[in-house]
Design a protein around this motif. Structure first.
Motif, short mmCIF file in Angstrom:
data_model
loop_
_atom_site.label_atom_id
_atom_site.label_comp_id
_atom_site.label_asym_id
_atom_site.label_seq_id
_atom_site.Cartn_x
_atom_site.Cartn_y
_atom_site.Cartn_z
N ARG A 94 0.84 -1.20 0.00
CA ARG A 94 0.00 0.00 0.00
C ARG A 94 0.88 1.25 0.00
N HIS A 95 0.42 2.21 -0.78
CA HIS A 95 1.12 3.49 -0.91
C HIS A 95 0.09 4.60 -0.87
N VAL A 96 0.52 5.79 -0.45
CA VAL A 96 -0.39 6.92 -0.36
C VAL A 96 0.10 8.04 -1.28
N ALA A 97 -0.81 8.53 -2.11
CA ALA A 97 -0.53 9.67 -2.97
C ALA A 97 -1.27 10.88 -2.45
N ILE A 98 -0.57 11.99 -2.32
CA ILE A 98 -1.17 13.27 -1.98
C ILE A 98 -1.11 14.12 -3.24
N ASP A 99 -2.28 14.44 -3.76
CA ASP A 99 -2.39 15.17 -5.02
C ASP A 99 -3.05 16.52 -4.75
N LEU A 100 -2.28 17.59 -4.90
CA LEU A 100 -2.79 18.94 -4.66
C LEU A 100 -2.99 19.63 -5.99
N GLY A 101 -4.25 19.93 -6.30
CA GLY A 101 -4.58 20.65 -7.52
C GLY A 101 -4.99 22.07 -7.21
N ALA A 102 -5.18 22.85 -8.27
CA ALA A 102 -5.48 24.27 -8.08
C ALA A 102 -6.85 24.50 -7.46
N SER A 103 -7.78 23.55 -7.63
CA SER A 103 -9.12 23.75 -7.09
C SER A 103 -9.49 22.73 -6.02
N SER A 104 -8.73 21.67 -5.90
CA SER A 104 -9.03 20.65 -4.88
C SER A 104 -7.79 19.81 -4.61
N GLY A 105 -7.85 19.08 -3.51
CA GLY A 105 -6.77 18.16 -3.15
C GLY A 105 -7.34 16.82 -2.78
N ARG A 106 -6.49 15.80 -2.83
CA ARG A 106 -6.93 14.44 -2.51
C ARG A 106 -5.80 13.68 -1.83
N VAL A 107 -6.20 12.81 -0.94
CA VAL A 107 -5.29 11.83 -0.37
C VAL A 107 -5.85 10.46 -0.75
N ALA A 108 -5.04 9.66 -1.44
CA ALA A 108 -5.53 8.39 -1.97
C ALA A 108 -4.63 7.25 -1.55
N LEU A 109 -5.24 6.10 -1.33
CA LEU A 109 -4.53 4.88 -0.99
C LEU A 109 -4.47 3.99 -2.22
N GLY A 110 -3.28 3.58 -2.59
CA GLY A 110 -3.10 2.68 -3.72
C GLY A 110 -2.60 1.33 -3.26
N THR A 111 -3.24 0.27 -3.74
CA THR A 111 -2.84 -1.09 -3.40
C THR A 111 -2.35 -1.78 -4.66
N VAL A 112 -1.11 -2.24 -4.62
CA VAL A 112 -0.49 -2.93 -5.75
C VAL A 112 -0.45 -4.42 -5.44
N GLN A 113 -1.01 -5.21 -6.36
CA GLN A 113 -0.99 -6.66 -6.19
C GLN A 113 -1.18 -7.33 -7.54
N ASN A 114 -0.34 -8.30 -7.85
CA ASN A 114 -0.46 -9.10 -9.06
C ASN A 114 -0.54 -8.25 -10.32
N GLY A 115 0.29 -7.24 -10.40
CA GLY A 115 0.39 -6.46 -11.62
C GLY A 115 -0.72 -5.46 -11.84
N LYS A 116 -1.54 -5.22 -10.83
CA LYS A 116 -2.62 -4.25 -10.95
C LYS A 116 -2.58 -3.28 -9.78
#
Length: 487
Positions: free
Chosen positions: A7-29
């Motif tokens: 599991r990895h976390v991406a913090i994406d800050l855009g000009a109008s909104s921001g997001r914190v997302a959890l990414g799960t990598v398993q079996n090539g997806k």
């Protein structure tokens, strides 16, 4: 055998909104779950415009706390928009706020700096598109006393990485947007830095996407419940992360649009293109992942529609649906005209004024204005693609549209028609995907797969073919002069 998920976390800050997302990598997806969304935008302060950087930091910590409740997280990384920065004093404290790139403090600054330093010294050293908000001009607009008290400049994602783990570096893809970076040497354009009288000590060491920056500060780990989590720099410029997630199958023959508030239209090349032809088109050379260069042009994108929607207090989906029922407007504006750069509820009137001044039919209703803007964007994109093809000598057959704007079926079809090229739309969450997969790749969690193989295996894509006989036959109207931000 099923591989253990990471599991990895991406913090994406855009000009109008921001997001914190959890990414799960398993079996090539890759599976992506957005844990936290929050608004962003400029805050008027003393006649200027700033970012609420401390409010963003509070939201980031909350999102990380939600991630910590899900269990072990291998790494976290931040991406954001480009060019804006914070200044730290010798103790690591933030000096004042973080200025917004649309702040009126920049009015006339680019013109003054270009007149003083000369275009050859600027463009020849950096290969970057002249835009009035580039970091070079922002620093020229700084008060001397604020610069005198500054010890270090950190671009927005680098600033958050510093608060997360204490790193004092800048990641290459965002550094390359500043118009202070030399794409030939891979270092700061020191001669230009000196000529612009910018203290060399302000500029931190440059690192690659995928660099391990260290573990979370103890107080951040305690606040979020994330123990042992590494901070890994993704491609910190949001466009670079989005381009990393372009689901291309070939090395050449394609272009991309990172579509949202801005439309970043470009191609991926192996080395910078610093020719006179590229400079004449005001193209920009920005760093990508794995040593690539993103040769691109900033086009105004959906910003104009966003501001019109705000003026009308209208729903995006409804505006698009109504605009799709209309024929081509016949009127086209230059979306890169500087009149459209600043925010304001008078944006619809600006569109109408541009049409009126050029002797075209003036759209009246909101759907007519939206259709005019979308037609104009499609034609502008077509011109940029033709220029990129001419400069590189590489035929472009396919256009990948990634990011939030890829959900606009009408604009995708208009773009296919105007360019005469196949448009493949998706993934929508390209910036998050690129951020997460660069982290996973750096940690050795992709099992030897190429990053874009994982993107294709994890994404739903949509194809738009140009209408028969429509290919690039109606584009002469976009070649009007306008008062654009390009010279």
């Amino acid at each position: 055998m099923t591989a253990r998920p990471t599991r990895h976390v991406a913090i994406d800050l855009g000009a109008s909104s921001g997001r914190v997302a959890l990414g799960t990598v398993q079996n090539g997806k890759l599976e992506v779950e957005v844990l936290h969304r929050f608004p962003n935008g400029g805050v008027p302060v003393g006649g200027g415009l700033q970012w609420d950087i401390l409010g963003l930091w509070r939201e980031v910590l909350y999102g990380l706390k939600l991630a910590g409740q899900r269990g072990e997280v291998a790494s976290v990384g931040v991406n954001s928009w480009a060019v804006d920065y914070g200044l730290l004093d010798a103790h690591g404290d933030l000096l004042g706020g973080v200025h917004h790139y649309r702040s009126p403090r920049l009015d006339g600054v680019m013109e003054r700096v270009r007149a003083e330093l000369g275009d050859d010294a600027i463009s020849g050293a950096t290969g970057i598109q002249f835009l009035p908000f580039n970091t070079l001009y922002q620093l020229a607009a700084e008060r001397p006393e604020r610069l005198a008290g500054a010890d270090l400049l950190l671009l927005v994602p680098d600033l958050l990485h510093f608060w997360l783990c204490g790193s004092r570096v800048t990641e290459r893809t965002n550094a390359s947007t500043t118009q202070l970076y030399d794409p030939r040497t891979g270092d700061w354009a020191w001669a230009l830095v000196d000529t612009a009288r910018i203290p060399r000590t302000l500029l931190p060491r440059i690192v690659e996407p995928g660099t391990d920056l260290g573990t979370l500060r103890p107080q951040v780990a305690a606040e979020t419940g994330l123990t042992g989590t590494r901070v890994i720099a993704p491609a910190t410029h949001d466009t670079a992360s989005a381009v990393a997630a372009v689901p291309a199958t070939d090395d050449t023959g394609w272009a991309y649009i990172s579509s949202g508030t801005w439309s970043l239209v470009g191609v991926e090349v192996l080395k910078p293109v610093l020719t006179d032809a590229a400079r004449a088109l005001n193209l920009t050379n920005e760093a990508g992942i794995d040593g690539t260069t993103r040769l691109l042009k900033n086009v105004m994108g959906l910003w104009i529609v966003q501001e019109c929607r705000r003026a009308w207090n209208a729903d995006f989906a409804g505006l698009y649906a109504d605009a799709a029922t209309l024929p081509a407007s016949g009127s086209v504006i230059d979306p890169d005209d500087v009149r459209f750069l600043a925010p304001g509820t008078d944006m619809p009137e600006r569109v109408q004024a541009a049409c009126r001044e050029s002797g075209q039919t003036v759209p009246q209703s909101p759907p007519e204005i939206v259709r005019c803007v979308l037609d104009s964007l499609a034609h502008r994109i077509a011109d940029v693609l033709d220029g990129l093809q001419d400069v590189t000598g590489i035929p472009i057959d396919t256009l990948y549209v990634v990011g939030g704007g890829s959900q606009g079926d009408l604009l995708n079809q208009l773009t296919a028609d105007a360019t005469g090229r196949t448009v493949i739309a998706g993934p929508v969450e390209a910036t998050l995907i690129g951020n997460l997969l660069v982290q996973a790749q750096a940690g050795g969690h992709l099992g030897g797969l190429r990053l874009r193989d994982v993107v294709r295996a994890s994404s739903d894509l949509q194809t738009f073919m140009p209408a028969s006989g429509h290919a690039r036959a109606t584009r002469a109207a976009t070649r009007q002069t306008g008062r654009g931000v390009t010279p």
